[in-house]
Each structure stands twice: as C-alpha cells, then as structure tokens.
Design an enzyme around this catalytic site. Structure first.
Site, PDB file in Angstrom:
ATOM      1  N   THR A  44       0.823  -1.205   0.000  1.00  0.00           N
ATOM      2  CA  THR A  44       0.000   0.000   0.000  1.00  0.00           C
ATOM      3  C   THR A  44       0.859   1.258   0.000  1.00  0.00           C
ATOM      4  OG1 THR A  44      -1.884  -1.060   1.092  1.00  0.00           O
ATOM      5  CG2 THR A  44      -1.713   1.333   1.304  1.00  0.00           C
ATOM      6  N   GLU A 119      -6.822   6.641 -15.689  1.00  0.00           N
ATOM      7  CA  GLU A 119      -5.790   5.644 -15.932  1.00  0.00           C
ATOM      8  C   GLU A 119      -6.271   4.634 -16.962  1.00  0.00           C
ATOM      9  OE1 GLU A 119      -4.577   4.058 -12.161  1.00  0.00           O
ATOM     10  OE2 GLU A 119      -3.656   5.941 -11.525  1.00  0.00           O
ATOM     11  N   HIS A 241       3.144  -4.801 -14.392  1.00  0.00           N
ATOM     12  CA  HIS A 241       3.015  -3.369 -14.632  1.00  0.00           C
ATOM     13  C   HIS A 241       3.931  -3.005 -15.795  1.00  0.00           C
ATOM     14  CE1 HIS A 241       2.875   0.948 -14.139  1.00  0.00           C
ATOM     15  NE2 HIS A 241       1.890   0.780 -13.270  1.00  0.00           N
ATOM     16  N   ARG A 287      -3.499  -2.821 -18.868  1.00  0.00           N
ATOM     17  CA  ARG A 287      -2.099  -3.120 -18.575  1.00  0.00           C
ATOM     18  C   ARG A 287      -1.585  -4.372 -19.266  1.00  0.00           C
ATOM     19  NH1 ARG A 287      -2.008  -1.798 -12.071  1.00  0.00           N
ATOM     20  NH2 ARG A 287      -1.950   0.454 -12.275  1.00  0.00           N
ATOM     21  N   HIS A 348       3.527  -7.192 -10.821  1.00  0.00           N
ATOM     22  CA  HIS A 348       2.933  -6.090 -10.071  1.00  0.00           C
ATOM     23  C   HIS A 348       1.747  -6.474  -9.193  1.00  0.00           C
ATOM     24  CE1 HIS A 348       1.840  -1.978  -9.169  1.00  0.00           C
ATOM     25  NE2 HIS A 348       0.664  -2.096  -9.756  1.00  0.00           N
ATOM     26  N   ARG A 383      -6.775  -7.054 -13.765  1.00  0.00           N
ATOM     27  CA  ARG A 383      -7.246  -5.979 -12.888  1.00  0.00           C
ATOM     28  C   ARG A 383      -7.148  -4.629 -13.588  1.00  0.00           C
ATOM     29  NH1 ARG A 383      -4.805  -2.120  -9.469  1.00  0.00           N
ATOM     30  NH2 ARG A 383      -2.753  -2.861 -10.101  1.00  0.00           N
TER      31      ARG A 383
END
Length: 547
Positions: A44, A119, A241, A287, A348, A383
C-alpha cells in the site's frame, strides 16, 4: 516473552485492507495486527496512482462496471464488480474523514472537490489521488489512527508461519483458531489465539525476478490458506506493470500509470511510438496489452528497455502532477521534464488468490481473506488500474460488519500447543535458502512470465516440485527463519501459478500462451479453481461458503 497471545481478532497484514479492518473492528473487539517488518513496508505504501470511484457527475456506476468487465476479459463476476463499485464513494468518504490528504481542486461553483485523474482502461476521470503518492498518504493516515486506538495492538517484525486449525489438533468441528508467528527480533515462535483470523497479507509478485512490489510480497496468506484446506483460484493471472524504472539501483520503482493517463507516450529506443500497432486505445489500453506490447518490442529489437516520455508537456505541469516520481527519477539521474524515462515491465499484482464470498469468508470457518491475497471475482483475467485499493476498502468494510455481527457467537479458542523445536537444529547451510530463492525467481521469470508455452510451464513445474521437496526437508530439520518461511511460501505459490497456467488452454487477459494464442470462444469463460487434498467437505462448511 509471552508464548501465548490471546485476542478477539488476528489480522495478518498491515496495509490498506488490514488497517482499515482493524479500525472498523476496534470499537467492538481486541485486535492484533501483524507486520512482517515496519508497518509502512507493505505494498500500500508504494501505490502511486490512487483509488477508483464514481464521483464525477459525468461518470456513472454502470460505466465503471462496464470498464471493469472489459478489462477483466470476460472472467469478472458481475455481482462482485457491482458490489465493489457501488461502495466506492463511501470508501473514499471514509478515508477522507480519517484525514487522508487527497488532492483537491476548485469546482466551477467555487467549492472544493476531489481532483480526479484517468488511468488505463477507464473511460472517465475517476481516480482519486494524493498527488502521485496515494498509497503512502493512506498508509500513514491509517497507521496513525491504528497506533492511537486502545484496542489495536500492532506487532512489528512478526512473520506468520502457519495457521492453526481445529482439524490439525484432532478436534471435531474444523475452524481456524489462530496462527504460529515468528518474532524476527528474538527468533522465537509465538502462538496467537483468536476467534477470527484475517489474511490481509498482500500478493505474490516477488515470485518473479523483476517486481514492482516490496520484498515482503511473498504470497504468505495464499500459501497458508492452501495448506489449511482453502480453495485457490485464477493464479495464472499475474499482472505485470508496464512501466517500472530501468536502472540497476532503482529497486522496484514504479512509474505510475497516471503518467500515461496525463499524456505520456511509450517510445522505442529510436524515439518512435508503437502502441498504435497493438491497440486503438494506445497508451491507455489495459495493462496486459501494454505490458505484452512492450515485451514484444523488447524481444523483437533485443532491447534492454523501452521509454516513457511526458517531456512534451510543460515542466510545471509534470512537476505539479508527479512531484514524487519527478524527485525520485532525479535521484537516479533522469529529468522527466526534459527526457524520456527508461522502463521495463515488472510483476505487479496477483489477480487470483484465496476464494472468498462477499464478506471475505473463506472455506475455513473463522478465516477471512481480504485485499490482494483474496479472490473475490472482481478482477477477472486482468485488474483494471486503481481497483485494487478500492477492493481492499470495500471488502474490509464488509468483513468488519460480518465479524462484528458474529463476535458474541464464537467463544475464545482454548490454549493451543506451543511451537515444537525439540527435534530441529540451527542450520549451517543458509546458502541453500539464498540459492533456491534466486533460482525460483529466475525460472518463474523465464518460463512463467508475460508470454508462456506448455513446454516452458512443464519445465517450471518439474523444477518447482523438486524445490518444494528440498524446502520441505530443510523446513523439517532446521530452526526456521523469516527467509525460509518466505521461500517456502513463494515456492508453494509458484506451484499454484504453474498449475493454473497449465490448466488454461487459451489466452485470456494476463495469461498469454503461444500454444493457445486466442481465447476459447467455444464455451463460456471459466475460473481456474484448485482444490487442496485436505479441502473441507461441503457438509462441514456453512451455506454462505459459496462463491
């Protein structure tokens, strides 16, 4: 040192999921929170981008749901997506009420409102952020509240070894009763007894050679839940990522996706753009597509890295939007206001994990899983950016409500057996742990990375099975260490990733295989569910343990 610690709730993990749950439960229960190192050393803290939520009047719940489903490549659970997205606004409002310093802007009517960025995969600006260090702002704020709460006890440098279950003790009704925990400072193993145990231990990206995650992301919760008899799902979907800074000293430094969201261009070494060859959304594609495109171009050209360039924007704009990324890059000799940044993909995020329901409950009574270690059905095969912190907050809230409602129904567990070290010795071969750690991460990168084949996966499986036997023998004969615990968990998670990848005979989302380069359109998409040999029979599980 007290060998037995008794608490109402034991939370293994101290990131956004673990700390927000602890704060929500501290009014009703005593809570112990375990941190493998300092509290701020989880994933986090390093999250740059933000939290996605529908706050703009031009945006909608349905749009956020649609974007998430598209990014998930047909494998998201629509109910899980709706459940998460519909609780987005209240999650942001709760964080703001705790004092998280989100970036604000002045609205047209003169009022102050959240500044929203966009994003990859999002069709609207819906990412709430605190400059470009959102995770740090959330982590430090929640940590401050947790340390001040009288009912929360934070144990730093405490590494969970394994869960303690009633079945292991020969009791009739199986339930999670606590955990064995290594105190890294004393080298002793303590017993933590609890009415409820929550895995909030993060993902497993350190199973790969290159990762954006801190060193502690070793899949501990997933491995412990598997050993305790819980089902694991969709571990083949490991997100890479696209843009980590390529520099020998820049360990795990991620260049936030918001750089591309604000107009950054991906470039080949000769300065030309290339994303138009892969997706009409260019740099704002999901991604998996961007990472695969970068991987393809690097291999095609034999390049060590590619480049991310936002220097065509005004320097003041770049410094204002990305102050922390700008400052960090300067430390490594790169000025992103003047030149492109060298980047490579890196492991990632773990999209699969421990199967749970919408309250965070697992197959084992008394055991919950929230955050990255859990599989809720939200992420599907990929995700979408900034849905991860949202999932942490939403499911921590749901788990908190469920636990609070059942606290009176569960008696404190009995005294549990102490950790037995009577038949082990100190190891004089620590090099074995170091060597196996390096070998595991290397062959996972080479054989189970962004692009896979069945032949590569089978090679990886053969090696990981041998490694697991070696580690098991070592674990049984020598006094444990934090490094050995993490290696044991990493190897187990690697085996689960490989098994899931071999089982999926198609390419979908984050799982791309040259043997099956297209999605299987002949049948509906299915999750890959692994069932352990000690899985609890259906009769032993309450009705709500259905996903």
């Amino acid at each position: 040192m007290n060998d037995q610690v008794s608490t109402d709730v034991l939370i293994i993990g101290c990131g956004a999921a673990g700390l927000s749950l602890a704060l929500r439960l501290s009014e009703f229960a005593s809570v112990a929170v375990l941190a493998k190192g300092p509290v701020s050393e989880g994933s986090t803290y390093y999250a740059q981008g933000g939290v996605s939520a529908v706050l703009d009047k031009a945006d909608s719940i349905e749009s956020h749901i649609h974007d998430t489903l598209v990014a998930g490549a047909g494998l998201c659970d629509p109910e899980a997506v709706r459940f998460t997205v519909e609780h987005g606004r209240e999650s942001i409002e709760w964080l703001s009420a705790q004092g998280v310093p989100f970036t604000k802007q002045t609205a047209a009517d003169g009022s102050e409102e959240f500044h929203l960025t966009r994003e990859g995969g999002h069709s609207h600006r819906r990412v709430v952020h605190a400059d470009d260090a959102t995770g740090r702002a959330i982590q430090l704020t929640l940590e401050e509240h947790a340390r001040a709460a009288p009912n929360i006890h934070v144990y730093e440098h405490a590494v969970a070894v394994d869960l303690i279950t009633a079945r292991k003790l020969g009791l009739q009704r199986n339930r999670c009763l606590g955990a064995y925990v290594l105190n890294r400072q004393t080298g002793r193993v303590q017993v933590f007894r609890a009415r409820f145990v929550i895995l909030a231990s993060g993902g497993a990206s350190r199973v790969y050679l290159y990762s954006s995650n801190p060193d502690g992301s070793t899949g501990d919760g997933i491995a412990m839940a598997w050993r305790a008899g819980c089902r694991i799902a969709n571990m083949e979907f490991m997100q890479f990522h696209p843009t980590c800074l390529f520099h020998p000293e820049a360990k795990s430094f991620l260049i936030t996706e918001a750089v591309r969201g604000e107009g950054g261009h991906l470039l080949l070494p000769d300065g030309t753009r290339f994303m138009h060859n892969f997706d009409p959304r260019l740099e704002l594609a999901p991604r998996d597509i961007v990472a695969r495109a970068i991987d393809h171009e690097m291999k095609r050209l034999g390049a060590q890295c590619l480049y991310l360039d936002i220097s065509h924007k005004p320097a003041d704009f770049v410094r204002a939007h990305f102050p922390n990324v700008h400052a960090k890059c300067l430390e490594y000799g790169f000025d992103m206001t003047q030149e492109p940044l060298p980047i490579v993909p890196a492991a990632h995020y773990t999209c699969g994990g421990v199967m749970t329901d919408f309250m965070g409950r697992t197959d084992l009574e008394g055991l919950y899983a929230i955050g990255e270690c859990a599989f809720t059905g939200l992420h599907g095969a990929n995700r979408m950016a900034s849905n991860s912190l949202l999932e942490c907050l939403v499911f921590a809230t749901a788990a908190g409500k469920d636990i609070a409602g059942h606290l009176r129904d569960v008696p404190p567990p009995p005294a549990l057996p102490s950790w037995d070290e009577s038949r082990v010795t100190d190891s004089d071969e620590e090099v074995v742990v170091t060597h196996n750690w390096q070998e595991l991460r290397r062959f996972m990168w080479d054989y189970v990375g962004i692009v896979r084949t069945d032949k590569r996966l089978q090679r990886a499986r053969n090696r990981v099975e041998l490694l697991l036997r070696e580690i098991d023998e070592y674990y049984g004969n020598f006094r444990i260490s934090a490094d050995l615990i993490e290696l044991r968990n990493l190897a187990q998670v690697a085996e689960l990733i490989i098994r899931c990848a071999l089982a999926r005979k198609e390419s979908r989302g984050l799982h791309y295989t040259l043997d099956f380069p297209h999605a299987d359109e002949a049948r509906p998409p299915r999750d890959t569910v692994l069932v352990p040999s000690n899985f609890a029979q259906a009769a032993e599980r309450p009705a709500w343990h259905q996903h």
